[in-house]
Each structure stands twice: as structure tokens, then as C-alpha cells.
Enzyme design. Sequence first.
Site, PDB file in Angstrom:
ATOM      1  N   CYS A  75       8.665-113.098  -0.662  1.00  0.00           N
ATOM      2  CA  CYS A  75       8.656-111.897  -1.139  1.00  0.00           C
ATOM      3  C   CYS A  75       8.196-110.841   0.037  1.00  0.00           C
ATOM      4  O   CYS A  75       7.051-111.381   0.660  1.00  0.00           O
ATOM      5  CB  CYS A  75       7.881-111.498  -2.562  1.00  0.00           C
ATOM      6  SG  CYS A  75       6.806-110.747  -2.655  1.00  0.00           S
ATOM      7  N   HIS A 161      19.799-113.507  -3.556  1.00  0.00           N
ATOM      8  CA  HIS A 161      20.540-112.269  -3.050  1.00  0.00           C
ATOM      9  C   HIS A 161      21.682-112.172  -3.083  1.00  0.00           C
ATOM     10  O   HIS A 161      22.664-113.099  -2.945  1.00  0.00           O
ATOM     11  CB  HIS A 161      19.821-111.540  -2.168  1.00  0.00           C
ATOM     12  CG  HIS A 161      18.362-111.267  -2.011  1.00  0.00           C
ATOM     13  ND1 HIS A 161      17.833-110.394  -2.595  1.00  0.00           N
ATOM     14  CD2 HIS A 161      17.515-112.227  -1.601  1.00  0.00           C
ATOM     15  CE1 HIS A 161      16.500-110.300  -2.166  1.00  0.00           C
ATOM     16  NE2 HIS A 161      16.245-111.480  -1.822  1.00  0.00           N
ATOM     17  N   GLU A 210      15.191-105.925  -8.897  1.00  0.00           N
ATOM     18  CA  GLU A 210      15.350-107.191  -8.775  1.00  0.00           C
ATOM     19  C   GLU A 210      15.237-108.080  -9.430  1.00  0.00           C
ATOM     20  O   GLU A 210      15.396-107.942 -10.795  1.00  0.00           O
ATOM     21  CB  GLU A 210      13.860-107.046  -8.332  1.00  0.00           C
ATOM     22  CG  GLU A 210      13.345-106.610  -6.500  1.00  0.00           C
ATOM     23  CD  GLU A 210      12.007-106.794  -6.110  1.00  0.00           C
ATOM     24  OE1 GLU A 210      11.661-108.087  -6.481  1.00  0.00           O
ATOM     25  OE2 GLU A 210      12.142-105.792  -5.146  1.00  0.00           O
ATOM     26  N   CYS A 219      12.548-103.644  -1.054  1.00  0.00           N
ATOM     27  CA  CYS A 219      13.095-104.818  -1.642  1.00  0.00           C
ATOM     28  C   CYS A 219      13.240-105.989  -0.146  1.00  0.00           C
ATOM     29  O   CYS A 219      13.146-105.361   0.914  1.00  0.00           O
ATOM     30  CB  CYS A 219      14.098-105.153  -2.803  1.00  0.00           C
ATOM     31  SG  CYS A 219      13.736-107.518  -2.947  1.00  0.00           S
ATOM     32  N   GLY A 222      15.148-108.176   0.298  1.00  0.00           N
ATOM     33  CA  GLY A 222      16.426-107.870   0.197  1.00  0.00           C
ATOM     34  C   GLY A 222      17.393-107.126   0.529  1.00  0.00           C
ATOM     35  O   GLY A 222      18.178-107.190   1.701  1.00  0.00           O
TER      36      GLY A 222
HETATM   37  N1  LIG Z   1      12.156-110.183  -6.973  1.00  0.00           N
HETATM   38  C1  LIG Z   1      12.195-111.140  -6.256  1.00  0.00           C
HETATM   39  C2  LIG Z   1      10.654-111.599  -6.145  1.00  0.00           C
HETATM   40  C3  LIG Z   1      10.403-110.174  -4.860  1.00  0.00           C
HETATM   41  C4  LIG Z   1      11.043-109.662  -3.571  1.00  0.00           C
HETATM   42  C5  LIG Z   1      10.550-108.718  -3.344  1.00  0.00           C
HETATM   43  N2  LIG Z   1       9.233-107.856  -3.936  1.00  0.00           N
HETATM   44  C6  LIG Z   1      10.036-108.368  -2.118  1.00  0.00           C
HETATM   45  O1  LIG Z   1       9.895-107.896  -1.231  1.00  0.00           O
HETATM   46  O2  LIG Z   1      11.219-108.876  -1.333  1.00  0.00           O
HETATM   47  C7  LIG Z   1      12.660-112.247  -6.589  1.00  0.00           C
HETATM   48  O3  LIG Z   1      12.716-113.087  -8.189  1.00  0.00           O
HETATM   49  O4  LIG Z   1      13.441-113.108  -6.305  1.00  0.00           O
END
Ligand SMILES: N[C@H](CCC[C@H](N)C(=O)O)C(=O)O
Length: 276
Positions: A75, A161, A210, A219, A222
Amino acid sequence: MKINFTKMQGLGNDFVVIDAINQPIQLTIEQIRFLADRHFGVGCDQLLFVEKPISANAEFKYRIFNADGSEVAQCGNGARCFARFVRDKGLSNKDEIIVDTDARQLALRFDAGGLITVDMGVPALEPKQIPLNVSEQSKLYKVKLAEGEIEFAAVSMGNPHVVILVEDVVSAPVLTIGARLECHELFPERANIGFMQIINRRQIELRVYERGAAETLACGSGACAAVVAGIEQGLLDQEVQVHLPGGELTISWVGNGLPVLMTGAATTVFEGQITL
Ligand SMILES: N[C@H](CCC[C@H](N)C(=O)O)C(=O)O
């Protein structure tokens, strides 16, 4: 059980951060979902736990739980908030903090202007590393949906991703295609779905649906995945300003086998206590 927490955000991607070193706790999936609930609980996209390290060279372990209760291994926005948290709580006074996650080690660095730079590690592009159920690696894949055929790139930053090139992020079908692809059988561990509009070789707009949290205002991982996908397709330079609905990130990647660097803000919103 009373739990002290800190509410934080990175570009509007928001977190409940818990010091699980000085407040050792184990939460069930239901309790995590309750804490993340924006009506019945505190409300956040992800929960972040600060724990003791696994590796000798790391200062902490960093665990991440999505709002749906799923534990994940990366994250980006959370990593910057993690750095701000451990610094502000006096848990670390280092200028560079090494943290273990389930997937990789991250290096978190405080920059002069109050921003935080995270070495997000080396991106992975091989299908089995994403993971992605295809036989051959490619810069672009295709999938047929009821809404039509979608072309996408796939990148892991320690979490999966998908990156879809769109003409206009504002009108992109983020909520429909994002929800459909998040749980598509192509992705055995589900996926985060990014919609990237290229402004020029050094600027993109990005929206992300997400995994485990639906569309967020930003994100971090992301943004890293989108820049890697854009560079791989020869569309972007090595350093890119990523404009997300919640704010800006600077992402740089000099190429295969090297780490992606992400720079951005991290803000504490309030301290709280909740009884579970
Ligand atoms: N939803 C993402 C985790 C949080 C990623 C995001 N909040 C960031 O800032 O990288 C996953 O399930 O891989």
C-alpha cells in the site's frame, strides 16, 4: 477492548493506523470491516498495523488490511502515512526507515519539504508474479466483457494491478469495469484496476478501482503500476507527475530490475479510541 488509533490520509486515500507493538491486538475480519465502515465504525479504505520487524535490517513490520477485511502486501499511500506515524509517535527517529511487508521490504525517506519518498521495490511483469492466468507474458492483454473487449497491462508492485489506457478518466467506466475486472477469473488473487489518461510523456491522470476497497481518491501502488505500464509501452518518460482525484504523486522508474520511487504527502487527521 479499547483500541487507540490514528486516522491518516495520503491524497484522500484514508487509513486507520494502529500501533500493534505497544497495543498488541488480533482483529477478526468482522472487526476490521467494522472499523473500516464509514457509517457504523471509524471509516477508512485500509487499516495499517505497526508491528515488530521480521528481518534483522528492518525497524518495523507493516501489515495492510483492505476495508473488506482482506490482508494484502502493499500500500503506497499507506507506506507514507506509516512513516509519518512512527516518526510522530517517537517509534523511530531515523531519516530512512526500513519496513518489512508480506511481499517485500520498503525504504521510507523523509524529504526536505515534508514529503515522503518510498522505494516501492522492483515491479514484476511476469504473469505468475502478478498473478494473472495467461500463458504468455505481454505488454498488453485482452479480455472480453459484456461491455466489450478491454485491452490492459498487468504489473505487480507486491500487489496486483491492471492498467487500462483511456481517453478521459472523468468519463471512464471506473465503477462498472473496475468492479467487473477486480474479481475476474483472470486474477486468482483479484486485482486493483487503474484507468490511465496520458496528458504528455511526463504527466498522467489516474483513477483506481481498488481490490477490497472500490474506487479510492488515490492509490500509490496503482500510480507506480500505471507509470511502469506507460514506460513499458514507450508512452512515458522516467519521471511522471500522477494526477489522482485526491492529489499528486511523483513516480520515477529507470527501468527493468530497478525499484520504483514514489513521492507524496501524508497527513494525520485525528487521534481516536474505539471499544470493540
Ligand atoms: N487495495 C490494495 C491495497 C491498498 C493499495 C493502495 N491504497 C495504495 O496506496 O497502494 C490491494 O488490495 O492490493
